[in-house]
Design a protein around this motif. Sequence first.
Motif, PDB file in Angstrom:
ATOM      1  N   GLU A 441       0.654  -1.244  -0.075  1.00 32.43           N
ATOM      2  CA  GLU A 441      -0.022  -0.182   0.029  1.00 32.43           C
ATOM      3  C   GLU A 441       0.763   1.323  -0.040  1.00 32.43           C
ATOM      4  O   GLU A 441       0.605   2.118  -0.708  1.00 32.43           O
ATOM      5  CB  GLU A 441      -0.973  -0.059   1.347  1.00 32.43           C
ATOM      6  CG  GLU A 441      -2.170   0.844   1.409  1.00 32.43           C
ATOM      7  CD  GLU A 441      -1.635   2.135   2.057  1.00 32.43           C
ATOM      8  OE1 GLU A 441      -2.179   3.120   1.959  1.00 32.43           O
ATOM      9  OE2 GLU A 441      -0.588   2.078   3.203  1.00 32.43           O
ATOM     10  N   GLU A 444       2.174   1.822  -3.337  1.00 30.03           N
ATOM     11  CA  GLU A 444       1.041   2.352  -4.255  1.00 30.03           C
ATOM     12  C   GLU A 444       0.957   3.965  -4.049  1.00 30.03           C
ATOM     13  O   GLU A 444       0.683   4.686  -5.030  1.00 30.03           O
ATOM     14  CB  GLU A 444      -0.181   1.555  -4.293  1.00 30.03           C
ATOM     15  CG  GLU A 444      -0.125  -0.046  -4.992  1.00 30.03           C
ATOM     16  CD  GLU A 444      -1.257  -0.771  -4.406  1.00 30.03           C
ATOM     17  OE1 GLU A 444      -1.192  -2.060  -4.984  1.00 30.03           O
ATOM     18  OE2 GLU A 444      -2.081  -0.373  -3.569  1.00 30.03           O
ATOM     19  N   ARG A 445       0.714   4.223  -2.821  1.00 31.63           N
ATOM     20  CA  ARG A 445       0.472   5.664  -2.578  1.00 31.63           C
ATOM     21  C   ARG A 445       1.904   6.590  -3.093  1.00 31.63           C
ATOM     22  O   ARG A 445       1.578   7.654  -3.693  1.00 31.63           O
ATOM     23  CB  ARG A 445       0.463   5.840  -0.975  1.00 31.63           C
ATOM     24  CG  ARG A 445      -0.609   5.921  -0.364  1.00 31.63           C
ATOM     25  CD  ARG A 445      -0.981   6.411   0.928  1.00 31.63           C
ATOM     26  NE  ARG A 445      -0.260   5.459   1.779  1.00 31.63           N
ATOM     27  CZ  ARG A 445       0.791   6.215   2.613  1.00 31.63           C
ATOM     28  NH1 ARG A 445       1.003   7.277   2.454  1.00 31.63           N
ATOM     29  NH2 ARG A 445       1.330   5.619   3.591  1.00 31.63           N
ATOM     30  N   ALA A 449       1.904   9.693  -5.811  1.00 33.20           N
ATOM     31  CA  ALA A 449       2.601  10.883  -5.269  1.00 33.20           C
ATOM     32  C   ALA A 449       3.535  11.487  -6.313  1.00 33.20           C
ATOM     33  O   ALA A 449       3.729  12.537  -6.677  1.00 33.20           O
ATOM     34  CB  ALA A 449       3.117  10.656  -3.839  1.00 33.20           C
TER      35      ALA A 449
END
Length: 451
Positions: A441, A444-445, A449
């Motif tokens: 996760e 992915e973030r 960004a």
Amino acid sequence: MSSVESFDVLIIGGGFAGASTAYNLAKKGLKVLLIDSKPWERIGDKPCGDAVSKEHFDRLGMPYPEGKELEQKIEGIKIYSPDMKTVWTVKGEGFELNAPAYNQRILREAEKGGVEIRDMTTAARPVFSDGFVRGAVLVDRRTNREYEVKAKVVVEATGYSMSVRSKLPPGHILAEPLDDKDTDIAYREVGYTSANIEEPEYLRIFITQQASPGGYWWYFPKGKDKVNVGLGIQGGMNYGSVHEYYRKYLSVYAPDLKEVKIRGGALVPTRRPISTLVWNGMLVVGDSAFTVNPVHGGGKGSAMISGYCAARAILNAFEVGSFDARTLWDANRCYLEMYGAKQASLEIFRRFLQKLSDADINYGMEKRVIREEDLLDASVSGDLHLSVADKAMRILAGLGRPSLLFKLKSVADFMGQMKSLYKRYPATPEGLERWKAEVKELIERFEIALR
Ligand SMILES: Cc1cc2nc3c(=O)[nH]c(=O)nc-3n(C[C@H](O)[C@H](O)[C@H](O)COP(=O)(O)OP(=O)(O)OC[C@H]3O[C@@H](n4cnc5c(N)ncnc54)[C@H](O)[C@@H]3O)c2cc1C
């Protein structure tokens, strides 16, 4: 199958990872067998830049290379910007090795300490039952005889091939695959130069997306008139053939390479380590466990660290008399503390660097958006301190590339988050799946960004 033999530990692969595992298990009273597909005189002979930081040897108490094992003492690295207008010098001692000679010496020392070594022997597949790896089926390549070796612990040190763990039952936690984009396709040649090399004690790295997209060119002196020259490009991106880049740009980065003696290429994993180095009856070390530094692609030092950690966990398991994942778990703690957490934060940095344009890199290096010291710090600790960049951001925001500076700040934040996630690595195997989901996760973030 003609026969079954029994050992305490079976190590598959005798490169830096397998050799250091064996070296650290020698003289400890265990019955250890190490096998390698290659003949003795070729073990350790794999395409490589052959540069290793001295710090790894000091930290692990490994003997320094000497005599013909050492081709050049290194005092630092010169890093060139794409336009070659900026050159950073990063100091740091290291060795440019004759890697097979050093590798074979470590194996000989392990052998003197009681480890049995069989060359020309390939592990065809693991022996697996009741959730445990219990040995492997081996093939004697001289006679083609197939036989089984039982072992309480199997160490996979097969390098990039991952040739044993990839044959575990589908979905096995140690069968974790590698995404092509988390690799570098690397190629190098070793040869003599037309004239003496200036400052052979400095490795040279050329950053250029044009001539090595997602990687870099290197020029590593092996004495005053011998050099290891090569490049890596990011895998999975359809950038084209590494050989074509090599031919096209060789005259730019190594115009003095004349008499080539060795050529060859291979793949390098450039990500965080495998989620766990251990499971029931098995440990994975070296490239097979993705232990390479994601930014510079050096993996020999960290392969030795993983071997050291594996040996420590194995010795503990024999003391306790249990060989399940929970008992072997200490190898994860050891490796992540010594190297793996930093590696994970450097994967974030690598993802950022691979997206920069040559113009961004020229600008960043010239204006010292990051400085040599920051880079050195990031490579040692995995932290990117941006006090200087923060200041620069204020001064330069109106000038040129504020988006680059803002991105860099976000990269530093994500690197910190990744490191703290690794500090929270689960204490036992039960917490692994949840923690893995958190890592996924976070990446992915970060990718969002970066857009
Ligand atoms: C072009 C290039 C340049 C690089 N430059 C550098 C550098 O300058 N510095 C650095 O530190 N790192 C560098 N690396 C990375 C480094 O080479 C590796 O990280 C390191 O050598 C990995 O060691 P290992 O023991 O894990 O694997 P390997 O050295 O690949 O050893 C694996 C061994 O396992 C054996 N084997 C495989 N399968 C089986 C089987 N089924 N049965 C029996 N034996 C088996 C193989 O024969 C081999 O001997 C470079 C890599 C490449 C490709």
